[in-house]
Scaffold this active site. Structure first.
Site, mmCIF file in Angstrom:
data_model
loop_
_atom_site.group_PDB
_atom_site.id
_atom_site.type_symbol
_atom_site.label_atom_id
_atom_site.label_comp_id
_atom_site.label_asym_id
_atom_site.label_seq_id
_atom_site.Cartn_x
_atom_site.Cartn_y
_atom_site.Cartn_z
ATOM 1 N N GLY A 178 0.790 -1.224 0.000
ATOM 2 C CA GLY A 178 0.000 0.000 0.000
ATOM 3 C C GLY A 178 0.818 1.266 0.000
ATOM 4 N N SER A 182 4.460 -0.636 -5.698
ATOM 5 C CA SER A 182 4.053 -1.805 -6.490
ATOM 6 C C SER A 182 4.395 -3.137 -5.863
ATOM 7 C CB SER A 182 4.654 -1.730 -7.903
ATOM 8 O OG SER A 182 4.034 -0.732 -8.636
ATOM 9 N N ASP A 237 3.928 -1.015 -13.892
ATOM 10 C CA ASP A 237 4.473 -1.653 -12.696
ATOM 11 C C ASP A 237 5.141 -2.975 -13.037
ATOM 12 O OD1 ASP A 237 3.219 0.476 -11.515
ATOM 13 O OD2 ASP A 237 1.602 -0.698 -10.624
#
Length: 563
Positions: A178, A182, A237
């Protein structure tokens, strides 16, 4: 091209560390997971997959619009040790998984894919739905990311004949969840890589005789896999986690196809990551943040195309990058247009984006348009618009749209009943320009300009990006805004949020000789860091240099059962 290279597989840590090119004590981390795997499962792991987190230096929320971005892999990573079950019991299902995590807050999980019944479906549907592996997108758990990676391997490599191996896996990691670094993409990339390897799909059963999966193929698979946990990722990502190289950022382009090239960073540049400690779980908040922005940018692309008289089919979800290509007469078969050409096209589109403002701006809408206005501007009927732009989003986001023509079901802090087409498109187009300018400055610095001037220019672009993310894309938050200001006061050339936003981390460009003083100043000023020392402080603010992408170490265990 970097995306066409095979996934690196090593048989000893010495070669692997040389490839990583980082300063962390990787040996201790890799040894610990191998030893813990043997303690828990009674054998050495056959394979350990590494997937790093990433920091996006510039280019936020433009990857799913198919514009190029500039991330870099960081030194912190996810490690997944995997081995075939040493003792297969009669009650084991094909492909059964015992999954454990070295972090004690995560409990052991046991799951197995179940073959679907082949009744009343076409052959194509049979292939796509060969396996059922329950992934709960409502209450996301750590093993959901493991399952997501596994599912992609199942449907791509076990759709015809044969069963996947029953396995034990152990997970550990240093990418904070979080945080905007990533961790989720790293987990999915690592899981995909681990299940490919243990099932002999990575490179010809480890002999090197069969076709090797390229980095680009792993990226594409990981992107599709992460969508299974409810996140419509653009691919940045995963590409950064897989394709990155040491000492460089990675310019990743998604149109007309995935490509990546290294962008060497100027000497003396160090990036400091600072965690706001506001948790941003993209998979949980996607319905009211991330996915909503995807819809807004797609709708803006169609409407802008109409203004520019660019052809768009009725059923097409055209992106802003595709509009730019058609406007410039780009030929997809010839590859991406010259970047200078793209910059000029972006400037033209930025001038036209003013037409996305509502005819009469209201205080409630603040430059946003209602559902009625947006459909009218698109040139589609209500049914057509819903089918193209909303049918793919989970029903609870837009359940009320057909009835009320307003987005009223969301508890959203920004314009819940208005779509911010102008703001989102203006951010995307200006941010895409900043990425290209950042890249140009880095490449030019290889042969000219003083390092200090280069760092100042790059920092200015990062500061402009933060303003745009906050005011136009509205993906920042008070804590991120505060951290970026503290960073600039502490001597950063530039500071901005990194990742999806709404929490997570900032990234600051700092001179190499100012790193220690910078961290000390930020740590003393940002109130949530008060009282943190040693390793606890190092978890929330740390320097990083660009790392290499996903790789693995393979060791053939003598006591593993081969299927």
């Amino acid at each position: 091209m970097a995306a066409e290279q095979p996934i690196p597989v090593y048989t000893n840590l010495t070669d692997l560390y040389g490839s990583l090119g980082t300063s962390l004590n990787h040996a201790d981390k890799w040894n610990k997971i191998a030893e813990e795997f043997q303690r828990r499962f009674g054998q050495k792991p056959a394979y350990i997959a590494r997937a790093p987190g990433r920091v996006n230096l510039i280019g936020e929320h433009i990857d799913y619009c198919l514009f190029g971005v500039l991330p870099a892999a960081i030194e912190r990573d996810i490690l997944i040790a995997i081995g075939q079950r040493s003792k297969i019991r009669a009650e084991d299902f094909p492909g059964g998984v015992v999954a454990e995590n070295m972090q004690t807050k995560y409990t052991r999980q046991i799951f197995a894919p179940a073959p679907r019944r082949r009744t009343s479906v076409s052959e194509q549907e049979v292939r796509l739905e060969e396996w059922d592996l329950d992934i709960n997108t409502k209450e996301l758990r750590w093993e959901s990311y493991v399952k997501a990676g596994y599912y992609g391997v199942l449907i791509n490599y076990f759709a015809g004949e044969g069963d996947p191996a029953p396995v034990d896996i152990l997970v550990t990691g240093t990418v904070p969840a979080g945080s905007g670094l990533s961790s989720s993409a790293a987990m999915v990339v690592g899981s995909t890589l681990a299940f490919l390897a243990i099932n002999g799909k990575l490179e010809g059963n480890f002999t090197g005789d069969g076709p090797k999966i390229t980095k680009g193929q792993l990226v594409e698979m990981a992107v599709a896999n992460e969508k299974r946990v409810g996140v419509n990722s653009g691919g940045m990502d995963q590409a950064a986690s897989v394709i990155s190289v040491p000492s460089s950022a990675l310019y990743i382009s998604f149109f007309p196809n995935l490509s990546a090239s290294a962008v060497p960073l100027p000497p003396g540049a160090v990036f400091i990551i600072a965690n706001s400690l506001v948790v941003s779980d993209k998979a949980v908040t996607a319905k009211r943040n991330y996915n909503l922005r995807v819809v807004e940018t797609l709708a803006a692309a169609r409407i802008l195309a109409r203004r520019l008289e660019v052809r768009v089919d009725k059923t097409e979800k055209v992106t802003l990058r595709e509009v730019a290509g058609r406007l410039a007469g780009e030929v997809e078969e010839a590859g991406e247009m010259p970047l200078e050409w793209l910059l000029e096209t972006l400037k033209r589109m930025e001038r036209e984006v003013e037409g996305l403002k509502p005819e009469k701006s209201s205080e409630e809408g603040r430059l946003g348009v209602t559902m009625d206005e947006m459909i009218k501007m698109s040139g589609l009927t209500l049914d057509e618009f819903h089918e193209v732009y909303m049918s793919w989003v989970e029903g609870e986001i837009f359940d009320s749209l057909l009835g009320t023509l307003e987005l009223t079901v969301l508890c959203v802090k920004v314009e819940a009943t208005h779509f911010q087409l102008y703001k989102r498109a203006k951010h995307v187009l200006s941010e895409a320009s900043r990425v290209l300018q950042f890249r140009q400055i880095c490449l030019a610095a290889l042969s000219s300009a003083s390092s200090m001037d280069v760092l100042k220019d790059l920092g200015q672009l990062m500061n402009e990006s933060q303003i745009s993310c906050n005011e136009l894309f509205q993906c920042s938050c008070p804590e991120l805004n505060e951290l970026t200001e503290i960073a600039k006061d502490a001597g950063a050339f530039g500071s901005r949020l990194t990742g999806a936003g709404w929490g997570g981390c900032t990234v600051s460009l700092v001179a190499e000789d100012n790193v220690d003083a910078f961290i000390k100043s930020v740590s003393a000023t940002y109130k949530p860091y008060k009282g943190l020392q040693g390793e606890a402080l190092n978890e929330v603010i740390f320097a990083t240099r660009p790392s290499s992408g996903a790789c693995g170490e393979f060791n053939e265990p003598s006591d593993a059962v081969r299927i």
